[in-house]
Write a protein that holds these residues in place. Structure first.
Motif, PDB file in Angstrom:
ATOM      1  N   ILE A  58      10.514  -3.360  17.332  1.00  0.00           N
ATOM      2  CA  ILE A  58      11.447  -2.467  16.891  1.00  0.00           C
ATOM      3  C   ILE A  58      12.218  -2.805  15.695  1.00  0.00           C
ATOM      4  CG2 ILE A  58      13.236  -0.768  17.680  1.00  0.00           C
ATOM      5  CD1 ILE A  58      12.633  -1.454  20.670  1.00  0.00           C
ATOM      6  N   ASN A  59      11.928  -1.950  14.706  1.00  0.00           N
ATOM      7  CA  ASN A  59      12.900  -2.156  13.538  1.00  0.00           C
ATOM      8  C   ASN A  59      14.422  -1.645  13.716  1.00  0.00           C
ATOM      9  OD1 ASN A  59      13.914  -2.242  10.960  1.00  0.00           O
ATOM     10  ND2 ASN A  59      12.285  -1.344   9.882  1.00  0.00           N
ATOM     11  N   HIS A  60      15.171  -2.608  14.245  1.00  0.00           N
ATOM     12  CA  HIS A  60      16.565  -2.374  14.618  1.00  0.00           C
ATOM     13  C   HIS A  60      17.364  -2.110  13.388  1.00  0.00           C
ATOM     14  CE1 HIS A  60      16.797  -6.585  14.359  1.00  0.00           C
ATOM     15  NE2 HIS A  60      15.934  -6.845  15.077  1.00  0.00           N
TER      16      HIS A  60
ATOM     17  N   THR B 175      -2.190  -7.196   8.693  1.00  0.00           N
ATOM     18  CA  THR B 175      -1.225  -6.127   7.828  1.00  0.00           C
ATOM     19  C   THR B 175      -0.141  -5.859   8.680  1.00  0.00           C
ATOM     20  OG1 THR B 175      -3.127  -5.504   6.814  1.00  0.00           O
ATOM     21  CG2 THR B 175      -1.148  -3.819   6.885  1.00  0.00           C
ATOM     22  N   VAL B 176      -0.398  -5.472  10.061  1.00  0.00           N
ATOM     23  CA  VAL B 176       0.573  -5.258  11.001  1.00  0.00           C
ATOM     24  C   VAL B 176       1.879  -6.451  10.956  1.00  0.00           C
ATOM     25  CG1 VAL B 176       1.422  -4.849  13.305  1.00  0.00           C
ATOM     26  CG2 VAL B 176      -0.702  -3.900  12.503  1.00  0.00           C
ATOM     27  N   ASP B 177       1.300  -7.638  11.138  1.00  0.00           N
ATOM     28  CA  ASP B 177       2.220  -8.757  11.120  1.00  0.00           C
ATOM     29  C   ASP B 177       2.980  -9.008   9.935  1.00  0.00           C
ATOM     30  OD1 ASP B 177       1.273  -9.487  13.720  1.00  0.00           O
ATOM     31  OD2 ASP B 177      -0.014 -11.050  13.077  1.00  0.00           O
ATOM     32  N   THR B 178       2.311  -8.579   8.828  1.00  0.00           N
ATOM     33  CA  THR B 178       3.105  -8.458   7.743  1.00  0.00           C
ATOM     34  C   THR B 178       4.105  -7.626   7.547  1.00  0.00           C
ATOM     35  OG1 THR B 178       1.270  -9.534   6.465  1.00  0.00           O
ATOM     36  CG2 THR B 178       2.922  -8.596   5.045  1.00  0.00           C
ATOM     37  N   LYS B 179       3.650  -6.636   7.884  1.00  0.00           N
ATOM     38  CA  LYS B 179       4.767  -5.333   7.824  1.00  0.00           C
ATOM     39  C   LYS B 179       5.921  -5.607   8.656  1.00  0.00           C
ATOM     40  CE  LYS B 179       1.803  -1.377   6.322  1.00  0.00           C
ATOM     41  NZ  LYS B 179       2.938  -0.855   5.337  1.00  0.00           N
ATOM     42  N   VAL B 180       5.765  -6.130  10.091  1.00  0.00           N
ATOM     43  CA  VAL B 180       6.788  -6.344  10.726  1.00  0.00           C
ATOM     44  C   VAL B 180       7.736  -7.518   9.901  1.00  0.00           C
ATOM     45  CG1 VAL B 180       7.410  -7.400  13.005  1.00  0.00           C
ATOM     46  CG2 VAL B 180       5.637  -5.794  12.839  1.00  0.00           C
ATOM     47  N   GLU B 181       7.046  -8.646   9.430  1.00  0.00           N
ATOM     48  CA  GLU B 181       7.849  -9.644   8.988  1.00  0.00           C
ATOM     49  C   GLU B 181       8.755  -9.042   7.990  1.00  0.00           C
ATOM     50  OE1 GLU B 181       7.120 -14.212   7.479  1.00  0.00           O
ATOM     51  OE2 GLU B 181       5.410 -12.664   7.550  1.00  0.00           O
ATOM     52  N   ASP B 182       8.221  -8.097   7.006  1.00  0.00           N
ATOM     53  CA  ASP B 182       8.848  -7.508   5.887  1.00  0.00           C
ATOM     54  C   ASP B 182       9.811  -6.301   6.504  1.00  0.00           C
ATOM     55  OD1 ASP B 182       7.551  -9.309   4.310  1.00  0.00           O
ATOM     56  OD2 ASP B 182       6.105  -7.954   3.761  1.00  0.00           O
TER      57      ASP B 182
ATOM     58  N   PHE C  67       8.327  -1.211   8.831  1.00  0.00           N
ATOM     59  CA  PHE C  67       7.668  -0.342   9.990  1.00  0.00           C
ATOM     60  C   PHE C  67       8.969   0.007  10.808  1.00  0.00           C
ATOM     61  CE2 PHE C  67       9.659  -4.129  11.987  1.00  0.00           C
ATOM     62  CZ  PHE C  67       9.731  -3.851  13.434  1.00  0.00           C
ATOM     63  N   ASP C  68       8.597   1.034  11.917  1.00  0.00           N
ATOM     64  CA  ASP C  68       9.307   1.668  12.768  1.00  0.00           C
ATOM     65  C   ASP C  68       9.249   0.885  13.951  1.00  0.00           C
ATOM     66  OD1 ASP C  68      10.080   3.247  10.788  1.00  0.00           O
ATOM     67  OD2 ASP C  68       8.994   5.049  11.387  1.00  0.00           O
TER      68      ASP C  68
END
Length: 502
Positions: free
Chosen positions: A263-265, A378-385, A388-389
């Motif tokens: 979750i992008n809190h 790509t998903v892992d990179t977006k979460v790290e950066d 994402f929602d």
């Protein structure tokens, strides 16, 4: 030394001594050159390395057992004394002494080892050839688990001149005190061949030769059925067919691996705790276990400690599926129905199905979901950066000492929640590692779980079940709290030595 001979598949063969197993073949794959600084930083790499190198302390199915240290004790709460076994030799014939242990601790400070940090050690001191005393900077509760039972001891006479251990990949790099030596490694074919040491201090290994061979997941069950391998990790749907053929089965949900909703809190509306709690109530995690896990697995504990872990606190909010509670929370916060993007890792049937079921549950309570499938990296990179929602993810490590909570919540990798808004939670995460009284530490860990469940930095969806099938020649088992500091692979070297594998 040539480590590049191609190995042929071969199952267990009988020995002249009926008590021994001549060759035992395990379906695996390449996990890197099996020296401490060269193996891949994942569980298989550590396990293969452990066939050659020993630690001060080890674990079997039920708890800690002596390894290079025949005994250990704590003086006060920040000093550890290890009494070493006498008569141990490295596989090149050189005697093992306290000098090797002191050297390893200091070497790991200069050259950090991925599985075990020694930064909490102020100094290691040789008392005599068979006694080492380690003085910590401050008390460190998981010291035996994370250092004593995980750090491979290096030969001083070999590594003291090595400035780049990651590139050190010749015969000398494999000088260990463990029960096996490596005689073949083929990176291309993804095979290993380990041969038993008759002079091993723990006794001459029962399994005389271990082979690791590459087998694709699709061919895993067939390889076992055809006798090409003796042990293999299998899909859950192959458990019954292989049991019907007479193979032994080892299954476990206590492997520390869970699917998780990241979750992008830091972003609205996910930054609102009530929204995150609404997500937790909306998602039917029992349905995920039934459909995705085929009824095998455990519903996730929102306190983040699995129910099979001895540190589990059952008195936390469980978020039993309740669309009504989810809608009530959304109404209270004034959620206006804006679309939420849900990322999943395309190409995986499990991830895709989890995402589809979550989308259904969230839309049932009025949350509009835009489901997007991308490749895993790509998903892992977006979460790290933080780009994402919501994202369906998953990772292991929730096993063993509860210090995994710190890594899971306060680490900086993409699979960490990186949740620092709750000051009490983070203060307690820092405090628990220095509390050496088990009862007092348990109170802290219990409170951490309550706070984590209340804050919902991420949602633990469900714990998976893993399955190993084997031919029964040796009795595989899952090590208590995982090999070393939490590796859920049932290939503990003691099994093959014969101390626990009969």
């Amino acid at each position: 030394m040539g480590f590049f001979a191609i190995l042929l598949l071969g199952s267990t063969t009988a020995s002249e001594d009926d008590d021994q197993v001549s060759v035992y073949t395990i379906a695996g794959g390449d996990s890197g050159f099996p020296a401490p600084y060269s193996h891949y930083p994942r569980g298989g790499g550590y396990v293969y390395m452990s066939f050659i190198f020993d630690t001060l302390v080890w674990k079997n199915e039920t708890g800690y057992v002596p390894a290079l240290a025949e005994s250990w004790e704590v003086e006060g709460d920040d000093t550890y004394v290890f009494k070493l076994r006498d008569g141990i030799t490295w596989n090149d014939g050189v005697e093992f002494t306290a000098d090797d242990v002191v050297f390893t601790v200091e070497y790991a400070k200069e050259h950090p080892y991925v599985w075990a940090s020694t930064t909490m050690v102020e100094r290691a001191e040789k008392v005599d050839d068979l006694t080492v005393k380690m003085f910590l900077i401050e008390p460190y509760a998981p010291f035996i688990d994370e250092v004593g039972g995980t750090l491979p001891i290096l030969p001083k006479h070999v590594y003291e001149g090595v400035d780049d251990p990651e590139s050190f990949q010749d015969e000398a790099a494999l000088t260990g005190t463990g029960p096996y030596t490596l005689v073949d490694y083929d990176k291309v074919q993804e095979t290993y061949r380990f041969v038993a040491r008759d002079d091993y201090y723990g006794g001459s290994p029962r399994v005389r030769e271990l082979r690791i061979v590459k087998v694709s997941p699709e061919m895993a069950s067939a390889a076992l059925a055809q006798g090409d391998v003796d042990a293999v990790s299998i899909p859950l749907d192959m458990i019954e067919p292989l049991e019907d053929q007479g193979f032994s089965m080892l299954t476990s949900s206590a492997n520390g691996w869970a699917y998780k909703l990241m979750i992008n809190h830091k972003k609205e509306p996910m930054s609102e705790k009530r929204f995150r709690q609404a997500l937790a109530y909306a998602i039917d995690r029992e349905r995920l276990v039934e459909i995705v896990g085929r009824g095998r697995g455990l519903v996730g504990n929102q306190g983040a400690v699995p129910p099979y872990n001895s540190w589990y606190n059952p008195d936390v909010e469980g978020y039993q599926h309740s669309p009504d509670k989810a809608r009530e929370l959304l109404d209270d916060m004034g959620y206006n129905g804006e679309a939420i993007v849900l990322l999943t890792k395309g190409g995986s049937v499990e991830y895709d199905r989890i995402a589809e079921l979550i989308k259904e549950d969230l839309e049932e309570v009025g949350i509009n979901v835009d489901l997007r499938s991308m490749d895993s990296k790509t998903v892992d990179t977006k979460v790290e950066d933080w780009d994402f929602d919501l994202a369906v993810s998953g990772h292991g490590g929730a096993i063993g000492d509860p210090n995994f909570l710190s890594k899971m919540n306060s680490g900086w990798q993409f699979n960490s929640d990186r949740y620092f808004e709750d000051l009490e939670l983070n203060d307690l995460l820092s405090e628990q590692v220095t509390e050496t009284d088990k009862d007092d530490r348990r109170e802290i860990i219990d409170r951490i779980q309550v706070l984590y469940a209340e804050d919902v930095p991420a949602i633990v969806l469900f714990y998976t079940e893993s399955a190993y099938a084997h031919d029964g020649q040796v009795n595989l088992y899952y090590t208590m709290d995982g090999v070393a500091n939490g590796i859920p692979i049932p290939l503990n070297k003691l099994i093959f030595v014969g101390q626990d594998g009969r």
